[in-house]
Design an enzyme around this catalytic site. Structure first.
Site, mmCIF file in Angstrom:
data_model
loop_
_atom_site.group_PDB
_atom_site.id
_atom_site.type_symbol
_atom_site.label_atom_id
_atom_site.label_comp_id
_atom_site.label_asym_id
_atom_site.label_seq_id
_atom_site.Cartn_x
_atom_site.Cartn_y
_atom_site.Cartn_z
ATOM 1 N N CYS A 106 4.475 -66.346 -26.268
ATOM 2 C CA CYS A 106 5.589 -66.146 -25.337
ATOM 3 C C CYS A 106 5.795 -67.450 -24.568
ATOM 4 O O CYS A 106 4.921 -67.873 -23.811
ATOM 5 C CB CYS A 106 5.244 -65.004 -24.391
ATOM 6 N N CYS A 113 14.083 -69.565 -12.373
ATOM 7 C CA CYS A 113 15.258 -68.962 -13.009
ATOM 8 C C CYS A 113 16.304 -68.709 -11.945
ATOM 9 O O CYS A 113 15.977 -68.285 -10.833
ATOM 10 C CB CYS A 113 14.864 -67.655 -13.698
ATOM 11 N N CYS A 117 16.678 -61.674 -11.027
ATOM 12 C CA CYS A 117 16.455 -60.236 -11.242
ATOM 13 C C CYS A 117 15.425 -59.756 -10.220
ATOM 14 O O CYS A 117 14.383 -60.385 -10.016
ATOM 15 C CB CYS A 117 15.971 -59.963 -12.659
ATOM 16 N N GLY A 162 12.255 -68.098 -17.125
ATOM 17 C CA GLY A 162 13.602 -68.624 -17.321
ATOM 18 C C GLY A 162 14.481 -67.793 -18.229
ATOM 19 O O GLY A 162 14.024 -66.928 -18.962
ATOM 20 N N GLU A 163 15.779 -68.075 -18.154
ATOM 21 C CA GLU A 163 16.789 -67.431 -18.992
ATOM 22 C C GLU A 163 17.094 -68.419 -20.137
ATOM 23 O O GLU A 163 17.750 -69.445 -19.939
ATOM 24 C CB GLU A 163 18.042 -67.150 -18.142
ATOM 25 N N SER A 217 17.733 -57.583 -21.922
ATOM 26 C CA SER A 217 17.107 -56.872 -20.811
ATOM 27 C C SER A 217 18.177 -56.033 -20.105
ATOM 28 O O SER A 217 19.226 -56.550 -19.724
ATOM 29 C CB SER A 217 16.504 -57.901 -19.846
ATOM 30 N N LEU A 218 17.905 -54.746 -19.925
ATOM 31 C CA LEU A 218 18.948 -53.866 -19.396
ATOM 32 C C LEU A 218 18.794 -53.586 -17.901
ATOM 33 O O LEU A 218 19.775 -53.574 -17.170
ATOM 34 C CB LEU A 218 18.913 -52.532 -20.152
ATOM 35 N N GLY A 219 17.595 -53.328 -17.448
ATOM 36 C CA GLY A 219 17.402 -52.950 -16.033
ATOM 37 C C GLY A 219 17.877 -51.535 -15.771
ATOM 38 O O GLY A 219 17.102 -50.643 -15.487
ATOM 39 N N ASN A 299 5.254 -54.155 -14.189
ATOM 40 C CA ASN A 299 3.997 -54.660 -13.621
ATOM 41 C C ASN A 299 4.275 -55.234 -12.238
ATOM 42 O O ASN A 299 5.264 -55.930 -12.033
ATOM 43 C CB ASN A 299 3.391 -55.723 -14.537
HETATM 44 S S1 SF4 Z 1 14.019 -61.325 -15.875
HETATM 45 FE FE1 SF4 Z 1 14.510 -63.219 -16.990
HETATM 46 S S2 SF4 Z 1 16.657 -63.670 -16.381
HETATM 47 FE FE2 SF4 Z 1 15.844 -62.200 -14.876
HETATM 48 S S3 SF4 Z 1 15.066 -63.518 -13.222
HETATM 49 FE FE3 SF4 Z 1 13.344 -63.064 -14.619
HETATM 50 S S4 SF4 Z 1 13.276 -64.850 -15.986
HETATM 51 FE FE4 SF4 Z 1 15.308 -64.829 -15.019
#
Ligand code: SF4
Length: 361
Positions: A106, A113, A117, A162-163, A217-219, A299
């Site tokens: 990974c 970032c 989120c 990061g994104e 990633s949905l949330g 987590n």
């Molecule tokens: S989940 Fe991914 S896109 Fe969202 S803040 Fe964390 S690293 Fe950035």
């Protein structure tokens, strides 16, 4: 001082052009860099001396300093912390796969970032900077060099700090090196790029790296709820993101992975399951490709108000999905004692002081 191009970020054809050497020599030298730890001290018989000298003059082999490697006592994860030449810190996780002897690595694509989120430790850091291509490549090169004998890196997942679609140029360049047979030789179908949802990047990924897998990633999928967890929703509403994911699926004919982070009392009740099932079924009917749904027990991230969903809530959520015709897997997210689990990468402090940090969810 200009150090010259980072040689580990180059493909054989690029190295050949840069150093003015033949492609066959460039291939062998790329293999030395990625599989033998660097440029050879003495010229092996298979490589022309003049080629080795030309490559030495053409560029540098910068590296990341390993400042910590922590093996989980709970499970066979290893979390690495690296220091970049400008003194910043970045994290990488070695994840054992079900099949013994295989690992997924990974990797991080940015330091911090910008997407913020709410449930993610990296998101709390803000964006410090993009990683260079070589800094992304080097994470895999260093972790792979330390794999136990007889094991191998099977895949790479861009789900660290990061994104990745916000640093797509360099991520694409790193993917080319990862999959180059003379370099890291990772099958592209075993590389996954996970995004919080940047439509333009998703479409570009489909065009330029169609055999790489997409994770989303949905949330939450409910209108008005997702924005509270993932501020990117304001710029790119889920409907727009799903249109891009649909286009990606049509172009690549591969199923996207949908990642759903479970938060107690926030997105883990029957209403949330209903909405998620409806969204997934609508997508499947419209596109003809069924997403693979991963539920991620959250987590803990220090300083956030969330709680992890109880096991019973997770089980009930899965039942509610199944009753609506949607299967799911629970992603085992290990290494939580070394903050290596999803949502827990944040290099604001040394690992030893890190309460509970953050991975891209
Ligand atoms: S989940 Fe991914 S896109 Fe969202 S803040 Fe964390 S690293 Fe950035």
């Amino acid at each position: 001082m200009d150090r010259g191009p980072a040689l580990q970020a180059l493909l054989p054809a690029e190295l050949a052009a840069l150093a003015g050497i033949e492609l066959v020599d460039a291939r062998r030298l790329v293999s030395c860099i990625h599989n033998r730890g660097g440029l050879p001290a003495r010229c092996p018989p298979t490589i022309r001396r003049v080629a080795l000298d030309a490559v030495r003059r053409a560029g540098e082999l910068p590296t990341l300093e390993v400042i910590e490697r922590r093996a989980s006592e709970l499970d066979p994860f290893v979390k690495y912390a690296f220091r970049t030449p400008d003194g910043r810190e970045v994290e990488t996780v070695r994840i054992p796969l079900e099949k013994p002897g295989r690992f997924s690595i990974c990797v991080s694509s940015q330091i911090g970032c910008a997407l913020g989120c709410a449930f993610c430790a990296t998101g709390q850091m803000g964006l410090q900077r993009n990683l260079e291509t070589w800094e992304i490549v080097e994470q895999l090169r260093l972790v792979r060099a330390e794999l136990p004998e007889g094991t191998r890196a099977h895949g790479v997942v861009f789900q660290g700090m990061g994104e990745p679609l916000a640093n797509l140029e360099r991520v694409l360049a790193a993917i080319r090196v990862f999959s180059e047979p003379s370099a890291q030789s990772i099958d592209r179908r075993n590389i996954t790029v996970c995004t919080a949802g940047l439509p333009a990047g998703i479409l570009r990924l489909a065009r330029e790296a169609p055999d790489v897998r997409l994770g989303l990633s949905l949330g939450d999928v409910r209108e008005g709820r997702r924005e509270g967890l993932m501020p990117i929703e304001r710029a790119h509403p889920l409907s727009e993101v799903l249109d891009a994911v649909a286009e990606h699926a049509r172009t690549t004919r591969s199923a996207p992975m949908w990642a759903y982070t479970m938060l107690a009392g926030i997105n883990d009740d029957d209403d949330a399951a209903h909405a998620l099932a409806a969204t997934l079924r609508e997508f499947t009917d419209r596109v003809g490709v069924r997403p693979r749904l991963s539920l991620i027990p959250w987590n803990r991230v220090e300083g956030t108000p969330f709680e992890r969903s109880a096991d019973e809530a997770l089980a009930a959520f899965r039942v509610a999905l199944r009753e609506r015709g949607v299967g799911s897997i629970v992603r085992y997210s290990g290494g939580s004692d070394v903050d290596a689990a999803c949502g827990q990468l944040a290099r604001s402090q040394p690992l030893s002081q890190l309460g509970r940090g953050r991975l891209h969810q």
